[in-house]
Design a protein around this motif. Structure first.
Motif, PDB file in Angstrom:
ATOM      1  N   ASP A 165      24.497  -4.623  22.889  1.00  0.00           N
ATOM      2  CA  ASP A 165      24.609  -3.861  24.140  1.00  0.00           C
ATOM      3  C   ASP A 165      25.867  -4.247  24.902  1.00  0.00           C
ATOM      4  OD1 ASP A 165      22.267  -2.546  23.595  1.00  0.00           O
ATOM      5  OD2 ASP A 165      21.013  -3.949  24.738  1.00  0.00           O
ATOM      6  N   LEU A 166      26.161  -5.559  24.961  1.00  0.00           N
ATOM      7  CA  LEU A 166      27.362  -6.021  25.665  1.00  0.00           C
ATOM      8  C   LEU A 166      28.621  -5.474  24.994  1.00  0.00           C
ATOM      9  CD1 LEU A 166      28.850  -7.750  27.742  1.00  0.00           C
ATOM     10  CD2 LEU A 166      28.617  -9.705  26.170  1.00  0.00           C
ATOM     11  N   GLU A 167      28.634  -5.522  23.665  1.00  0.00           N
ATOM     12  CA  GLU A 167      29.831  -5.061  22.936  1.00  0.00           C
ATOM     13  C   GLU A 167      30.048  -3.571  23.138  1.00  0.00           C
ATOM     14  OE1 GLU A 167      33.260  -5.094  21.060  1.00  0.00           O
ATOM     15  OE2 GLU A 167      32.090  -6.863  21.619  1.00  0.00           O
ATOM     16  N   ARG A 168      28.940  -2.794  23.144  1.00  0.00           N
ATOM     17  CA  ARG A 168      29.081  -1.343  23.363  1.00  0.00           C
ATOM     18  C   ARG A 168      29.639  -1.049  24.757  1.00  0.00           C
ATOM     19  NH1 ARG A 168      24.337  -1.235  20.266  1.00  0.00           N
ATOM     20  NH2 ARG A 168      23.021  -1.316  22.142  1.00  0.00           N
ATOM     21  N   VAL A 169      29.152  -1.758  25.757  1.00  0.00           N
ATOM     22  CA  VAL A 169      29.650  -1.536  27.122  1.00  0.00           C
ATOM     23  C   VAL A 169      31.122  -1.916  27.226  1.00  0.00           C
ATOM     24  CG1 VAL A 169      29.439  -2.254  29.531  1.00  0.00           C
ATOM     25  CG2 VAL A 169      27.377  -1.806  28.198  1.00  0.00           C
ATOM     26  N   LEU A 170      31.475  -3.070  26.666  1.00  0.00           N
ATOM     27  CA  LEU A 170      32.877  -3.516  26.720  1.00  0.00           C
ATOM     28  C   LEU A 170      33.784  -2.560  25.939  1.00  0.00           C
ATOM     29  CD1 LEU A 170      32.474  -7.391  26.337  1.00  0.00           C
ATOM     30  CD2 LEU A 170      32.993  -6.092  28.411  1.00  0.00           C
ATOM     31  N   GLN A 171      33.273  -2.061  24.811  1.00  0.00           N
ATOM     32  CA  GLN A 171      34.056  -1.097  24.034  1.00  0.00           C
ATOM     33  C   GLN A 171      34.341   0.152  24.843  1.00  0.00           C
ATOM     34  OE1 GLN A 171      35.619  -1.379  21.214  1.00  0.00           O
ATOM     35  NE2 GLN A 171      36.311   0.761  21.157  1.00  0.00           N
ATOM     36  N   ARG A 172      33.315   0.586  25.597  1.00  0.00           N
ATOM     37  CA  ARG A 172      33.499   1.769  26.446  1.00  0.00           C
ATOM     38  C   ARG A 172      34.525   1.505  27.545  1.00  0.00           C
ATOM     39  NH1 ARG A 172      34.376   6.835  26.613  1.00  0.00           N
ATOM     40  NH2 ARG A 172      33.545   7.912  28.449  1.00  0.00           N
ATOM     41  N   VAL A 173      34.480   0.303  28.113  1.00  0.00           N
ATOM     42  CA  VAL A 173      35.466  -0.059  29.135  1.00  0.00           C
ATOM     43  C   VAL A 173      36.869  -0.057  28.545  1.00  0.00           C
ATOM     44  CG1 VAL A 173      36.279  -1.925  30.646  1.00  0.00           C
ATOM     45  CG2 VAL A 173      33.842  -1.371  30.561  1.00  0.00           C
ATOM     46  N   ARG A 174      37.017  -0.600  27.307  1.00  0.00           N
ATOM     47  CA  ARG A 174      38.333  -0.621  26.651  1.00  0.00           C
ATOM     48  C   ARG A 174      38.830   0.798  26.369  1.00  0.00           C
ATOM     49  NH1 ARG A 174      36.087  -5.270  24.085  1.00  0.00           N
ATOM     50  NH2 ARG A 174      35.307  -4.005  22.356  1.00  0.00           N
ATOM     51  N   GLU A 175      37.922   1.659  25.950  1.00  0.00           N
ATOM     52  CA  GLU A 175      38.314   3.049  25.684  1.00  0.00           C
ATOM     53  C   GLU A 175      38.808   3.740  26.960  1.00  0.00           C
ATOM     54  OE1 GLU A 175      34.846   4.767  24.012  1.00  0.00           O
ATOM     55  OE2 GLU A 175      35.124   3.862  22.018  1.00  0.00           O
ATOM     56  N   LEU A 176      38.082   3.505  28.044  1.00  0.00           N
ATOM     57  CA  LEU A 176      38.508   4.088  29.320  1.00  0.00           C
ATOM     58  C   LEU A 176      39.864   3.536  29.750  1.00  0.00           C
ATOM     59  CD1 LEU A 176      35.115   4.063  31.278  1.00  0.00           C
ATOM     60  CD2 LEU A 176      36.351   6.072  30.440  1.00  0.00           C
ATOM     61  N   SER A 177      40.066   2.234  29.527  1.00  0.00           N
ATOM     62  CA  SER A 177      41.348   1.614  29.874  1.00  0.00           C
ATOM     63  C   SER A 177      42.485   2.197  29.032  1.00  0.00           C
ATOM     64  CB  SER A 177      41.258   0.101  29.665  1.00  0.00           C
ATOM     65  OG  SER A 177      42.469  -0.523  30.033  1.00  0.00           O
ATOM     66  N   ASP A 178      42.206   2.398  27.725  1.00  0.00           N
ATOM     67  CA  ASP A 178      43.220   3.015  26.858  1.00  0.00           C
ATOM     68  C   ASP A 178      43.521   4.445  27.309  1.00  0.00           C
ATOM     69  OD1 ASP A 178      43.333   0.716  25.378  1.00  0.00           O
ATOM     70  OD2 ASP A 178      41.975   1.444  23.797  1.00  0.00           O
ATOM     71  N   HIS A 179      42.466   5.142  27.708  1.00  0.00           N
ATOM     72  CA  HIS A 179      42.655   6.508  28.190  1.00  0.00           C
ATOM     73  C   HIS A 179      43.543   6.532  29.437  1.00  0.00           C
ATOM     74  CE1 HIS A 179      41.791  10.738  28.818  1.00  0.00           C
ATOM     75  NE2 HIS A 179      41.436  10.468  30.080  1.00  0.00           N
ATOM     76  N   VAL A 180      43.324   5.567  30.315  1.00  0.00           N
ATOM     77  CA  VAL A 180      44.174   5.458  31.513  1.00  0.00           C
ATOM     78  C   VAL A 180      45.621   5.190  31.101  1.00  0.00           C
ATOM     79  CG1 VAL A 180      44.663   4.068  33.558  1.00  0.00           C
ATOM     80  CG2 VAL A 180      42.312   4.735  33.045  1.00  0.00           C
ATOM     81  N   ASP A 181      45.839   4.306  30.115  1.00  0.00           N
ATOM     82  CA  ASP A 181      47.205   4.006  29.641  1.00  0.00           C
ATOM     83  C   ASP A 181      47.892   5.261  29.126  1.00  0.00           C
ATOM     84  OD1 ASP A 181      47.076   1.347  30.285  1.00  0.00           O
ATOM     85  OD2 ASP A 181      46.395   0.713  28.294  1.00  0.00           O
ATOM     86  N   ARG A 182      47.154   6.051  28.334  1.00  0.00           N
ATOM     87  CA  ARG A 182      47.736   7.283  27.796  1.00  0.00           C
ATOM     88  C   ARG A 182      48.056   8.271  28.919  1.00  0.00           C
ATOM     89  NH1 ARG A 182      43.643   6.368  23.970  1.00  0.00           N
ATOM     90  NH2 ARG A 182      42.296   7.944  24.941  1.00  0.00           N
ATOM     91  N   THR A 183      47.181   8.328  29.904  1.00  0.00           N
ATOM     92  CA  THR A 183      47.412   9.238  31.028  1.00  0.00           C
ATOM     93  C   THR A 183      48.636   8.809  31.828  1.00  0.00           C
ATOM     94  OG1 THR A 183      45.033   9.642  31.175  1.00  0.00           O
ATOM     95  CG2 THR A 183      46.371  10.299  33.061  1.00  0.00           C
ATOM     96  N   VAL A 184      48.773   7.512  32.071  1.00  0.00           N
ATOM     97  CA  VAL A 184      49.953   6.998  32.782  1.00  0.00           C
ATOM     98  C   VAL A 184      51.224   7.343  32.018  1.00  0.00           C
ATOM     99  CG1 VAL A 184      51.166   4.900  33.477  1.00  0.00           C
ATOM    100  CG2 VAL A 184      48.732   5.147  33.970  1.00  0.00           C
ATOM    101  N   LYS A 185      51.182   7.165  30.691  1.00  0.00           N
ATOM    102  CA  LYS A 185      52.354   7.484  29.875  1.00  0.00           C
ATOM    103  C   LYS A 185      52.684   8.971  29.960  1.00  0.00           C
ATOM    104  CE  LYS A 185      54.259   6.974  25.232  1.00  0.00           C
ATOM    105  NZ  LYS A 185      54.015   6.489  23.843  1.00  0.00           N
ATOM    106  N   SER A 186      51.627   9.820  29.894  1.00  0.00           N
ATOM    107  CA  SER A 186      51.853  11.267  29.981  1.00  0.00           C
ATOM    108  C   SER A 186      52.448  11.643  31.335  1.00  0.00           C
ATOM    109  CB  SER A 186      50.530  12.017  29.768  1.00  0.00           C
ATOM    110  OG  SER A 186      50.023  11.786  28.479  1.00  0.00           O
ATOM    111  N   ILE A 187      51.979  11.005  32.392  1.00  0.00           N
ATOM    112  CA  ILE A 187      52.499  11.295  33.737  1.00  0.00           C
ATOM    113  C   ILE A 187      53.960  10.894  33.839  1.00  0.00           C
ATOM    114  CG2 ILE A 187      52.376  10.481  36.127  1.00  0.00           C
ATOM    115  CD1 ILE A 187      49.356  10.595  35.889  1.00  0.00           C
ATOM    116  N   ARG A 188      54.309   9.756  33.260  1.00  0.00           N
ATOM    117  CA  ARG A 188      55.714   9.328  33.292  1.00  0.00           C
ATOM    118  C   ARG A 188      56.609  10.320  32.547  1.00  0.00           C
ATOM    119  NH1 ARG A 188      54.656   2.884  32.074  1.00  0.00           N
ATOM    120  NH2 ARG A 188      54.086   2.302  34.227  1.00  0.00           N
ATOM    121  N   VAL A 189      56.112  10.777  31.378  1.00  0.00           N
ATOM    122  CA  VAL A 189      56.882  11.773  30.621  1.00  0.00           C
ATOM    123  C   VAL A 189      57.027  13.058  31.433  1.00  0.00           C
ATOM    124  CG1 VAL A 189      56.870  13.249  28.576  1.00  0.00           C
ATOM    125  CG2 VAL A 189      56.265  10.825  28.372  1.00  0.00           C
TER     126      VAL A 189
END
Length: 220
Positions: A165-189
């Motif tokens: 359960d902990l790993e699934r929650v942390l994985q979801r947090v990492r995915e959201l963080s990666d999504h934010v990174d991609r969005t920031v990159k897209s905004i910069r472009v």
């Protein structure tokens, strides 16, 4: 052979002068100085002029000037010469009309160029403002969101959740963080495409940046 004083005295007809009435009628006047319906000027008398032709120069149907032709030897302008003189007056009128049209066109072109430059400037200002709002506004919000996700991940580890359960929650947090990174990159472009900040550094820097972008895309 006429003096400068003569030319100066006859270079312009005032609107109240009798000669102006003949010119404004739009018809050529042929005669001699002895048969004129109006008195010649002192300069014309002193010059000993005899034959006379006053040819209106027309712009459309309006007389805007006149061509004066005179002789000190003949008492009349020969009939064979009159069509040629009238043709010259017509050509002068046409040339003046063309010049005025050209001047008007140049003025309009200047206004259009000025308007186009202003529109370009306004467009650049708007693009710069939008790019700045996107980069600074959304960029800051997404950065704050990423920091919040990182803090959330730390907080989750401190809870009693364990195992899968902990790993699934942390994985979801990492995915959201990666999504934010991609969005920031897209905004910069997106902000860069709207108006690259390098444009503020001058022409050379902008060309070098474009060359580097081309090299990155093509490998050349």
């Amino acid at each position: 052979g006429l003096s400068e004083g003569f030319v100066e005295a006859l270079s312009h007809y005032g609107p109240e002068e009798e000669a102006a009435r003949f010119v404004s009628a739009g018809q050529p006047l042929y005669g001699n100085y002895r048969s004129l319906a109006f008195r010649p000027s002192a300069a014309e008398v002193e010059a000993g002029l005899r034959a006379l032709a006053i040819l209106p120069i027309l712009k459309g149907d309006r007389a805007i000037a006149c061509l004066n032709v005179a002789s000190t030897e003949a008492d009349s302008i020969p009939l064979a010469v009159q069509p040629a003189l009238e043709g010259i007056a017509t050509q002068i009128g046409g040339a003046i009309a063309r010049l005025r049209i050209e001047d008007a066109l140049r003025e309009k072109e200047e206004r259009l160029r000025s308007l186009a430059a202003r529109l370009t400037s306004v467009r650049e200002e708007e693009r710069s403002a939008i790019a700045r709002d996107i980069h600074d506004g959304l960029g800051h919000e997404l950065t704050a969101l990423k920091l919040g996700l990182a803090l959330l991940g730390k907080a989750i580890r401190k809870t009693g959740i364990e195992g899968g359960d902990l790993e699934r929650v942390l994985q979801r947090v990492r995915e959201l963080s990666d999504h934010v990174d991609r969005t920031v990159k897209s905004i910069r472009v997106m902000a860069t495409r709207l108006r690259p900040p390098v444009l503020d550094e001058g022409f050379q820097a902008a060309v070098e940046w474009q060359a580097q972008e081309f090299e990155n895309r093509t490998g050349l």
